[in-house]
Design an enzyme around this catalytic site. Structure first.
Site, PDB file in Angstrom:
ATOM      1  N   ALA A  26       0.851  -1.368  -0.068  1.00  0.00           N
ATOM      2  CA  ALA A  26      -0.038  -0.109   0.135  1.00  0.00           C
ATOM      3  C   ALA A  26       0.668   1.376   0.159  1.00  0.00           C
ATOM      4  O   ALA A  26       1.849   1.248   0.608  1.00  0.00           O
ATOM      5  CB  ALA A  26      -0.910  -0.018   1.171  1.00  0.00           C
ATOM      6  N   GLU A  82      -0.275  -9.414  -0.881  1.00  0.00           N
ATOM      7  CA  GLU A  82      -1.518  -9.838  -0.705  1.00  0.00           C
ATOM      8  C   GLU A  82      -2.264  -9.657  -2.069  1.00  0.00           C
ATOM      9  O   GLU A  82      -3.202 -10.443  -2.419  1.00  0.00           O
ATOM     10  CB  GLU A  82      -2.259  -8.731   0.058  1.00  0.00           C
ATOM     11  CG  GLU A  82      -1.893  -8.893   1.596  1.00  0.00           C
ATOM     12  CD  GLU A  82      -2.335  -7.825   2.690  1.00  0.00           C
ATOM     13  OE1 GLU A  82      -2.045  -6.761   2.121  1.00  0.00           O
ATOM     14  OE2 GLU A  82      -2.821  -8.148   3.605  1.00  0.00           O
ATOM     15  N   GLU A 118       4.004  -5.131   7.521  1.00  0.00           N
ATOM     16  CA  GLU A 118       3.343  -4.120   8.131  1.00  0.00           C
ATOM     17  C   GLU A 118       3.548  -3.723   9.599  1.00  0.00           C
ATOM     18  O   GLU A 118       3.129  -2.530   9.735  1.00  0.00           O
ATOM     19  CB  GLU A 118       1.756  -4.516   7.842  1.00  0.00           C
ATOM     20  CG  GLU A 118       1.008  -4.296   6.537  1.00  0.00           C
ATOM     21  CD  GLU A 118       1.391  -5.634   5.789  1.00  0.00           C
ATOM     22  OE1 GLU A 118       2.170  -6.423   6.168  1.00  0.00           O
ATOM     23  OE2 GLU A 118       0.857  -5.705   4.493  1.00  0.00           O
TER      24      GLU A 118
HETATM   25  N1  CAA Z   1       4.583   3.427  -0.643  1.00  0.00           N
HETATM   26  C1  CAA Z   1       5.122   4.191  -0.813  1.00  0.00           C
HETATM   27  N2  CAA Z   1       6.132   4.787  -1.473  1.00  0.00           N
HETATM   28  C2  CAA Z   1       7.142   3.568  -1.640  1.00  0.00           C
HETATM   29  C3  CAA Z   1       6.698   2.503  -1.211  1.00  0.00           C
HETATM   30  C4  CAA Z   1       5.427   2.371  -0.437  1.00  0.00           C
HETATM   31  N3  CAA Z   1       5.005   1.126   0.169  1.00  0.00           N
HETATM   32  N4  CAA Z   1       7.636   1.399  -1.503  1.00  0.00           N
HETATM   33  C5  CAA Z   1       8.658   2.146  -1.947  1.00  0.00           C
HETATM   34  N5  CAA Z   1       8.308   3.445  -2.116  1.00  0.00           N
HETATM   35  C6  CAA Z   1       9.072   4.725  -2.702  1.00  0.00           C
HETATM   36  C7  CAA Z   1      10.147   4.995  -1.911  1.00  0.00           C
HETATM   37  O1  CAA Z   1       9.498   5.977  -0.873  1.00  0.00           O
HETATM   38  C8  CAA Z   1      11.057   5.855  -2.838  1.00  0.00           C
HETATM   39  O2  CAA Z   1      10.463   7.031  -3.204  1.00  0.00           O
HETATM   40  P1  CAA Z   1      11.386   8.284  -3.256  1.00  0.00           P
HETATM   41  O3  CAA Z   1      12.562   7.919  -4.316  1.00  0.00           O
HETATM   42  O4  CAA Z   1      10.546   9.239  -3.563  1.00  0.00           O
HETATM   43  O5  CAA Z   1      11.992   8.324  -1.677  1.00  0.00           O
HETATM   44  C9  CAA Z   1      10.921   4.802  -4.037  1.00  0.00           C
HETATM   45  O6  CAA Z   1       9.746   4.033  -4.017  1.00  0.00           O
HETATM   46  C10 CAA Z   1      12.192   3.678  -3.936  1.00  0.00           C
HETATM   47  O7  CAA Z   1      11.976   3.038  -2.776  1.00  0.00           O
HETATM   48  P2  CAA Z   1      13.549   3.044  -2.082  1.00  0.00           P
HETATM   49  O8  CAA Z   1      14.442   4.210  -1.911  1.00  0.00           O
HETATM   50  O9  CAA Z   1      13.073   2.641  -0.576  1.00  0.00           O
HETATM   51  O10 CAA Z   1      13.959   1.631  -2.779  1.00  0.00           O
HETATM   52  P3  CAA Z   1      14.928   0.563  -2.078  1.00  0.00           P
HETATM   53  O11 CAA Z   1      15.322  -0.575  -3.134  1.00  0.00           O
HETATM   54  O12 CAA Z   1      16.034   1.127  -1.145  1.00  0.00           O
HETATM   55  O13 CAA Z   1      14.116  -0.535  -1.042  1.00  0.00           O
HETATM   56  C11 CAA Z   1      11.861  -1.710  -0.550  1.00  0.00           C
HETATM   57  C12 CAA Z   1      12.854  -1.093  -1.893  1.00  0.00           C
HETATM   58  C13 CAA Z   1      12.433  -2.700   0.281  1.00  0.00           C
HETATM   59  C14 CAA Z   1      10.625  -1.936  -1.263  1.00  0.00           C
HETATM   60  C15 CAA Z   1      11.457  -0.414   0.242  1.00  0.00           C
HETATM   61  O14 CAA Z   1      11.158   0.687  -0.434  1.00  0.00           O
HETATM   62  C16 CAA Z   1      10.381  -0.550   1.464  1.00  0.00           C
HETATM   63  O15 CAA Z   1      10.574  -1.160   2.363  1.00  0.00           O
HETATM   64  N6  CAA Z   1       9.027  -0.159   0.897  1.00  0.00           N
HETATM   65  C17 CAA Z   1       8.023  -0.520   1.784  1.00  0.00           C
HETATM   66  C18 CAA Z   1       7.561  -1.714   1.953  1.00  0.00           C
HETATM   67  C19 CAA Z   1       6.104  -1.811   2.850  1.00  0.00           C
HETATM   68  O16 CAA Z   1       6.614  -1.596   4.202  1.00  0.00           O
HETATM   69  N7  CAA Z   1       5.349  -2.257   2.304  1.00  0.00           N
HETATM   70  C20 CAA Z   1       3.907  -2.581   3.264  1.00  0.00           C
HETATM   71  C21 CAA Z   1       3.189  -1.524   3.116  1.00  0.00           C
HETATM   72  S1  CAA Z   1       1.751  -1.510   4.122  1.00  0.00           S
HETATM   73  C22 CAA Z   1       0.450  -2.502   3.151  1.00  0.00           C
HETATM   74  O17 CAA Z   1       0.792  -2.961   2.160  1.00  0.00           O
HETATM   75  C23 CAA Z   1      -0.649  -2.393   3.889  1.00  0.00           C
HETATM   76  C24 CAA Z   1      -1.427  -3.576   3.324  1.00  0.00           C
HETATM   77  O18 CAA Z   1      -1.652  -4.584   3.797  1.00  0.00           O
HETATM   78  C25 CAA Z   1      -2.498  -3.314   2.153  1.00  0.00           C
END
Ligand code: CAA
Length: 261
Positions: free
Chosen positions: A69, A115, A135
């Site tokens: 998300a 998911e 999450e």
């Molecule tokens: N939401 C919004 N933006 C996101 C994102 C997310 N879930 N995941 C990545 N991005 C964005 C980052 O903010 C970044 O944007 P900026 O360049 O503007 O800062 C861009 O994508 C690239 O990401 P990273 O610089 O972090 O890239 P990385 O290669 O270092 O890491 C990653 C990749 C491991 C996927 C890391 O981005 C990450 O951990 N993302 C979040 C994953 C997460 O927590 N997902 C769960 C969300 S909650 C959910 O999904 C609830 C549900 O059940 C529906």
């Protein structure tokens, strides 16, 4: 489909009777914001009654299927908006879609991305795929089926590790656990998914549809109720034109020409 949703997902036709839906937010790791979810739901909504679509492939890009998300949309969300906004209906459009969906996963499938893959019927993964439910890092829990579907897909202990410790699993582990059906080189993931979808699309559509329904029912009902349901589906299919065509084509040693009737 709104203009924003149209660019958030890209829709194409990679093979006969196959619809491809690609999540298109590469700069945000294909995070599932409202436009992406709305775009997926709209594309599937259009495909429900479209006889030229018999199977869907859902994919992302080489770095991410979807990283979950959109966390940047979260600060303003409240219990009320989580319960009442259209995301619930958008998720339902995927999980309740009556035709098969094959997910083609390269890179990250995290949180809602994992998911989303699990809401599809078959998951083809590239060797670079990573699955996770992180999450709890954000103070929330999986909200689109992760606590339910993951357990059924990989078993309790591995699901608990992913959900409680936020550890990711790679494609090979996902294959061994049963979360995915195939692991291929990343450059072949989409090709394999489209080929599978094409094969599914070549089968009798009503039989495919009821097979999907019956399999999904197995998650919700007792064995006895599931077997009853299966028998009723089986009986119903004996009344279809495609059943006659399939059986006749076998006997006549020719390719069946199914009409979805
Ligand atoms: N939401 C919004 N933006 C996101 C994102 C997310 N879930 N995941 C990545 N991005 C964005 C980052 O903010 C970044 O944007 P900026 O360049 O503007 O800062 C861009 O994508 C690239 O990401 P990273 O610089 O972090 O890239 P990385 O290669 O270092 O890491 C990653 C990749 C491991 C996927 C890391 O981005 C990450 O951990 N993302 C979040 C994953 C997460 O927590 N997902 C769960 C969300 S909650 C959910 O999904 C609830 C549900 O059940 C529906």
């Amino acid at each position: 489909m709104t203009e924003q949703s149209e660019t958030a997902v890209l829709v194409s036709r990679p093979a006969d009777f196959v619809l491809q839906v690609r999540i298109n937010r590469p700069k945000a790791m294909n995070a599932l914001n409202g436009a992406v979810l709305g775009g997926i739901a709209a594309a599937l909504g259009d495909a429900v009654d479209d006889d030229s679509v018999r199977c869907v492939v859902l994919t992302g890009d080489e770095r991410a299927f979807a990283a979950g998300a959109d966390i940047k949309e979260m600060p303003t969300r409240t219990p009320a908006t989580v319960l009442t906004d259209r995301r619930g209906a958008d998720w339902h459009a995927v999980a309740g879609f009556p035709k098969p969906i094959v997910a083609a996963v390269n890179g990250y499938a995290l949180g809602g991305g994992c998911e989303l893959a699990m809401s599809c019927d078959i998951v083809v993964a590239g060797e670079n795929a990573m699955f996770g439910q992180p999450e709890v890092n954000l103070g929330i829990i999986a909200g689109a089926g992760g606590t339910q579907r993951l357990v059924k897909a990989v078993g309790k202990s591995l699901a608990m590790k992913m959900l409680l410790a936020s550890e990711f699993i790679d494609a090979r582990t996902a294959l061994a656990a049963g979360l995915v059906s195939d692991v291929v080189a990343p450059e072949l993931t989409l090709e394999r998914a489209v080929a599978l979808a094409g094969t599914i699309a070549s089968k009798a559509p009503l039989a495919v549809r009821l097979t999907k329904q019956a399999v999904l029912r197995s998650f919700d009902v007792s064995m006895a109720a599931g077997l009853d349901y299966e028998r009723n589906c089986s009986a119903a299919l004996f009344g279809t034109e495609d059943r006659l065509e399939g059986v006749t084509a076998f006997i006549e040693k020719r390719q069946a020409d199914f009409k979805n009737r």
